[in-house]
Design an enzyme around this catalytic site. Structure first.
Site, PDB file in Angstrom:
ATOM      1  N   LYS A 280      33.124  59.120  54.565  1.00  0.00           N
ATOM      2  CA  LYS A 280      33.974  59.333  53.388  1.00  0.00           C
ATOM      3  C   LYS A 280      34.062  60.830  53.122  1.00  0.00           C
ATOM      4  CE  LYS A 280      32.720  54.929  51.202  1.00  0.00           C
ATOM      5  NZ  LYS A 280      34.036  54.277  51.180  1.00  0.00           N
ATOM      6  N   ARG A 355      31.956  43.663  55.101  1.00  0.00           N
ATOM      7  CA  ARG A 355      32.292  42.370  55.729  1.00  0.00           C
ATOM      8  C   ARG A 355      31.350  42.044  56.879  1.00  0.00           C
ATOM      9  NH1 ARG A 355      38.193  44.575  56.931  1.00  0.00           N
ATOM     10  NH2 ARG A 355      37.569  45.580  54.981  1.00  0.00           N
TER      11      ARG A 355
END
Length: 512
Positions: A280, A355
């Site tokens: 990020k 996920r």
């Protein structure tokens, strides 16, 4: 009682049922009356109604904005009228009572009250059937303070109790729910070193001591790597730092009597998300200690269940706790990793790590669900920026075909609407499964595309397709609903706002 349980209990303001109007008067033990009403005409107690009506003639704010009135003879000499606005708007829901309650209780606290009495006149509109309970719970959200502040400043609750004037008995449910929400807020909102995967797991163990729940923690490195291969890939770079090692917390509640349904919850607990090798950038790493909101909400739900003790249900949860670190041993895009269910997963983006964690948890839960009574599976996660782009502050429900046939999302959405935790319902489409297909056939599925979910078409729907495939649920008829809470896990400032414990209350009501 453990130190954690003492801390949780000490900072929770208990809600007490009050069934007689006499409590509004001086000398009954309360020190403020807080009225949450759609209009002054709805106030049933003559003494309060007359005082409010008189005050409104000389102060036009009364009945239009939250106002403190000098009230000789009433509890504490304080009367706070906090009006519920916009109730005639057909699009409004019960959260307007929560807003009014928070404004009223904030004034009571600032005025020096320590034991206010909450009065919520009943209304006939079915949208507001749970107005009393939602208003009382909103007070807890308003009064909560971060764990770090409570400890460093030796903070004590500003209120000793909140009375709820009503004709029914709500306190057991409300106190159970708020106990769970205090735990969930602490877990979600505390900084990443204090609430590392190890710290989060230990906080849960302590919080569930003597709860009656079965609690266990998977903490051995080789066991984690063998049984949770996708989760361990996310945490691969963290294995070199002992204090950052992953954990899986397993919780089980079994109600008395014959079991009529079994609920399974997988909670995403990414205690810090750097993005991994797809790091990020541009300040977007701030606030990523809140990427554990799903696991926090599930832990809070289990705490509430352990207190409320509903009969006839079994609830099993797995919380995947891991730090998505960046380093020389970090997993990278293009790797193919075999999930617990035996599905070969090509990594599309290491910042789509949640996920992966959920897929392994769901695979373990799938095996248990196959022999369970009336099973339903759920994943709860702060998963995508897309859900925020699509729905703002509302969580999304994305269900498989088996859950849709059972009406799981529709039922949960209806419950959430009535309890002030509304959902948006999304649908899986064939395109969602096409998006996770590995086009060259080297792997069975691709975890994600390589762009941010917020600019990806169907960015919060297709991850549910991945979860179904990667966890082995495709080969079953089990009902599964994915809950993306990225937009609702905190309020206000998305980076450092107050955790909400969403959707704990809705799930608690759905479970009963």
């Amino acid at each position: 009682m453990t130190q954690v349980n003492k801390a949780l209990t000490a900072f929770q303001v208990p809600i007490i049922d009050v069934t007689t109007d006499e409590a509004i008067f001086e000398g009954e033990g309360w020190d403020a009356v807080v009225v949450i009403a759609t209009s002054l005409a709805e106030i049933k107690q003559d003494e309060v109604s007359l005082l409010a009506a008189h005050a409104s003639q000389i102060d036009f704010r009364v009945g239009k904005s939250a106002t403190l009135l000098f009230a000789p003879g009433l509890a504490g000499g304080r009367l706070i009228i906090s009006p519920v606005t916009d109730s005639d708007n057909e699009y409004s829901d019960v959260r307007i009572f929560a807003k009014a309650a928070r404004e009223g209780i904030a004034i009571a606290k600032a005025a020096g009250a320590t034991k206010p009495l909450l009065v919520v006149p009943s209304v006939t509109d079915n949208r507001f059937a749970n107005a009393e309970q939602v208003a009382a719970l909103a007070c807890g959200q308003e009064l909560w303070q971060p764990l770090e502040a409570r400890e460093s400043k030796s903070l004590q609750p500003s209120l000793t109790a909140i009375g709820l004037l009503n004709t029914a008995t709500h306190s057991l449910l409300l106190n159970a729910a708020e106990s769970g929400r205090v735990l969930a807020r602490d877990l979600c909102g505390t900084e990443p070193e204090r609430m590392s995967a190890i710290g989060f797991a230990q906080y849960c163990v302590d919080a569930f001591a003597d709860s009656g729940l079965a609690v266990s923690v998977v903490d051995q490195v080789e066991q984690l790597k063998a049984q949770y291969p996708l989760l361990s890939a996310v945490g691969r770079s963290s294995f070199d730092v002992a204090r950052h090692h992953p954990r899986v917390v397993k919780l089980e509640y079994v109600g008395e009597g014959p079991i009529t349904k079994t609920l399974f919850f997988a909670g995403k607990g990414v205690v810090y998300d750097t993005g991994g090798a797809d790091i990020k950038v541009a300040g977007s790493m701030a606030g990523m200690s809140r990427d554990k909101g799903g696991a926090a909400a599930v832990a809070g739900l289990m705490k509430a269940l352990s207190i409320l003790k509903p009969k006839g249900i079994k609830v099993i949860a797995e919380l995947g706790l891991v730090r998505n670190s960046i380093g020389s041993d970090a997993f990278v895009t293009d790797e193919i990793i075999t999930s617990h269910a035996g599905v070969r997963v090509r990594i599309g983006n290491t910042d789509a790590e949640g996920r992966l964690v959920l897929a392994d948890l769901l695979s373990h839960l799938r095996l248990q669900a196959q022999t369970a009574v009336n099973p339903q599976l759920f994943s709860v996660a702060t998963l995508t920026g897309h859900v925020v782009r699509a729905y703002g502050g509302y969580p999304a429900l994305v269900e498989n075909s088996a859950a849709k046939k059972q009406g799981v999302a529709a039922t949960l959405a209806e419950v959430g609407q009535l309890w002030g935790e509304p959902f948006e319902v999304s649908r899986l489409r064939p395109e969602d499964f096409d998006k996770i297909a590995d086009k060259n056939g080297a792997a069975d599925v691709v975890s994600s595309n390589n762009g941010p979910s917020s600019i990806t078409a169907r960015g919060h729907q297709y991850p549910a397709a991945f979860l179904i495939k990667a966890s082995g649920l495709t080969e079953t008829e089990l009902a599964f609903t994915h809950i993306d809470i990225a937009g609702s896990a905190v309020e206000g400032d998305p980076l450092y706002g107050k955790p909400t414990a969403s959707p704990l209350v809705a799930l608690l009501q759905f479970s009963n």
